[in-house]
Design a protein around this motif. Structure first.
Motif, PDB file in Angstrom:
ATOM      1  N   SER A   1     -14.066 -10.844  -8.773  1.00 43.99           N
ATOM      2  CA  SER A   1     -13.764 -11.969  -9.608  1.00 43.99           C
ATOM      3  C   SER A   1     -12.819 -11.487 -10.809  1.00 43.99           C
ATOM      4  O   SER A   1     -13.148 -10.438 -11.217  1.00 43.99           O
ATOM      5  CB  SER A   1     -14.772 -12.889 -10.088  1.00 43.99           C
ATOM      6  N   THR A   2     -11.928 -12.141 -11.113  1.00 43.72           N
ATOM      7  CA  THR A   2     -10.867 -11.729 -12.281  1.00 43.72           C
ATOM      8  C   THR A   2     -11.932 -11.651 -13.563  1.00 43.72           C
ATOM      9  O   THR A   2     -11.410 -11.107 -14.666  1.00 43.72           O
ATOM     10  CB  THR A   2      -9.916 -12.656 -12.434  1.00 43.72           C
TER      11      THR A   2
ATOM     12  N   LYS B   1      -0.569  -1.530  -2.121  1.00 39.92           N
ATOM     13  CA  LYS B   1      -2.113  -1.388  -2.332  1.00 39.92           C
ATOM     14  C   LYS B   1      -2.411   0.058  -2.867  1.00 39.92           C
ATOM     15  O   LYS B   1      -1.970   1.078  -2.170  1.00 39.92           O
ATOM     16  CB  LYS B   1      -2.657  -1.742  -1.147  1.00 39.92           C
TER      17      LYS B   1
ATOM     18  N   VAL C   1     -15.709  -6.860   3.296  1.00 41.37           N
ATOM     19  CA  VAL C   1     -14.755  -7.048   2.186  1.00 41.37           C
ATOM     20  C   VAL C   1     -15.247  -7.922   1.183  1.00 41.37           C
ATOM     21  O   VAL C   1     -15.440  -9.146   1.803  1.00 41.37           O
ATOM     22  CB  VAL C   1     -13.537  -6.869   2.768  1.00 41.37           C
ATOM     23  N   GLN C   2     -15.457  -7.362  -0.017  1.00 45.06           N
ATOM     24  CA  GLN C   2     -15.823  -8.269  -0.975  1.00 45.06           C
ATOM     25  C   GLN C   2     -14.538  -8.540  -2.108  1.00 45.06           C
ATOM     26  O   GLN C   2     -13.957  -7.373  -2.336  1.00 45.06           O
ATOM     27  CB  GLN C   2     -17.100  -8.070  -1.736  1.00 45.06           C
ATOM     28  N   THR C   3     -14.193  -9.590  -2.634  1.00 48.44           N
ATOM     29  CA  THR C   3     -13.273  -9.755  -3.939  1.00 48.44           C
ATOM     30  C   THR C   3     -13.949  -9.731  -5.155  1.00 48.44           C
ATOM     31  O   THR C   3     -14.858 -10.590  -5.233  1.00 48.44           O
ATOM     32  CB  THR C   3     -12.412 -10.971  -3.515  1.00 48.44           C
TER      33      THR C   3
ATOM     34  N   GLU D   1      -4.653  -4.634  -4.909  1.00 49.72           N
ATOM     35  CA  GLU D   1      -3.225  -5.042  -4.429  1.00 49.72           C
ATOM     36  C   GLU D   1      -2.363  -5.404  -5.847  1.00 49.72           C
ATOM     37  O   GLU D   1      -2.836  -6.208  -6.724  1.00 49.72           O
ATOM     38  CB  GLU D   1      -3.479  -6.087  -3.657  1.00 49.72           C
TER      39      GLU D   1
ATOM     40  N   SER E   1      -5.286  -8.662  -6.508  1.00 53.37           N
ATOM     41  CA  SER E   1      -6.710  -8.597  -6.076  1.00 53.37           C
ATOM     42  C   SER E   1      -7.173  -7.344  -6.327  1.00 53.37           C
ATOM     43  O   SER E   1      -6.543  -6.273  -6.249  1.00 53.37           O
ATOM     44  CB  SER E   1      -6.903  -8.975  -4.705  1.00 53.37           C
ATOM     45  N   VAL E   2      -8.696  -7.461  -6.475  1.00 52.39           N
ATOM     46  CA  VAL E   2      -9.472  -6.088  -6.426  1.00 52.39           C
ATOM     47  C   VAL E   2     -10.463  -6.279  -5.444  1.00 52.39           C
ATOM     48  O   VAL E   2     -11.206  -7.337  -5.608  1.00 52.39           O
ATOM     49  CB  VAL E   2      -9.710  -5.757  -7.853  1.00 52.39           C
ATOM     50  N   LYS E   3     -10.748  -5.393  -4.280  1.00 55.78           N
ATOM     51  CA  LYS E   3     -11.518  -5.714  -3.307  1.00 55.78           C
ATOM     52  C   LYS E   3     -12.286  -4.460  -3.054  1.00 55.78           C
ATOM     53  O   LYS E   3     -12.028  -3.260  -3.305  1.00 55.78           O
ATOM     54  CB  LYS E   3     -10.786  -6.204  -1.982  1.00 55.78           C
ATOM     55  N   TYR E   4     -13.513  -4.498  -2.374  1.00 58.44           N
ATOM     56  CA  TYR E   4     -14.102  -3.480  -2.039  1.00 58.44           C
ATOM     57  C   TYR E   4     -15.195  -3.765  -0.960  1.00 58.44           C
ATOM     58  O   TYR E   4     -15.365  -4.909  -0.651  1.00 58.44           O
ATOM     59  CB  TYR E   4     -15.152  -3.011  -3.208  1.00 58.44           C
TER      60      TYR E   4
ATOM     61  N   THR F   1      -9.688  -1.191  -2.903  1.00 60.56           N
ATOM     62  CA  THR F   1      -8.385  -1.589  -2.679  1.00 60.56           C
ATOM     63  C   THR F   1      -7.995  -2.409  -4.120  1.00 60.56           C
ATOM     64  O   THR F   1      -8.823  -3.336  -4.574  1.00 60.56           O
ATOM     65  CB  THR F   1      -7.972  -2.249  -1.513  1.00 60.56           C
TER      66      THR F   1
END
Length: 191
Positions: A98-99, A60, A94-96, A131, A84-87, A129
């Motif tokens: 979208s690709t 991460k 925490v929100q993910t 991952e 994953s890409v989160k903030y 983050t």
């Protein structure tokens, strides 16, 4: 400050116990556990001096809000996959991402992510983050100078078990570790 946190690391080292024993000229099995710990320490030392991730790992990249820009550079190689890409949003949730909202370039060094739009990140430390999975899946793909640097480090650690050697003249091997890994030591402008 950006940090890399390893969440999983393969237990399989790139240098086998038998190869290390041959390199160190060790017969018998009495020091197998100790030698295996030296292999791990040597691999980690080489990884710490380079951007290389030598064994399959999940990592991460953790960043503060002020470090997030359009381009996110991943200073580890080889990166195999972005998981994953989160903030954290303004409420700390925490929100993910979208690709569909970012592009990935795993071919460049360093690997990078381009955010199509920068999300509204809450004012938190460790608010962003990425991952990802990195590392060589086949030992034969690890550059030979890096493998030799690991072996030299194992040999040095095995032979000199203390930080100081008394009563001996010590000469560094002319083409030792410091001469084997410079091509794999990255420039610092992305860090």
């Amino acid at each position: 400050m950006a940090n890399y946190n390893y969440t999983s690391v393969s237990a399989i080292e790139p240098i086998s116990l038998d190869l290390a024993k041959t390199h160190c000229r060790i017969d018998g099995d009495a020091e197998n556990d100790y030698l295996y710990s030296l292999i791990t320490a040597a691999r980690q030392a080489i990884e710490n001096r380079t951007w290389l991730t030598l064994v399959a790992s999940t990592i991460k990249l953790v960043m503060d809000k002020n470090e997030v820009n359009e381009y996110i550079y991943i200073n580890k190689t080889p990166v195999k996959e972005i998981v994953s890409v989160k903030y954290k949003d303004a409420n700390g949730v925490v929100q993910t991402i979208s690709t569909n909202d970012y592009e990935i370039d795993l071919e460049s060094l360093p690997a990078r992510i381009r955010l199509k739009t920068i999300p509204t990140i809450g004012d938190y430390m460790a608010a962003f983050t990425v991952e990802f999975k990195a590392g060589y899946t086949d030992v034969s793909l690890i550059p030979k100078p890096v493998m030799q640097a690991i072996l030299l480090t194992v040999g040095n650690l095995y032979e000199d078990r203390e930080s100081q050697v008394v009563g001996q003249t010590v000469n560094e091997l002319k083409d030792g570790v410091t001469n084997l890994i410079p091509p794999y030591i990255p420039p610092n402008y992305y860090i």
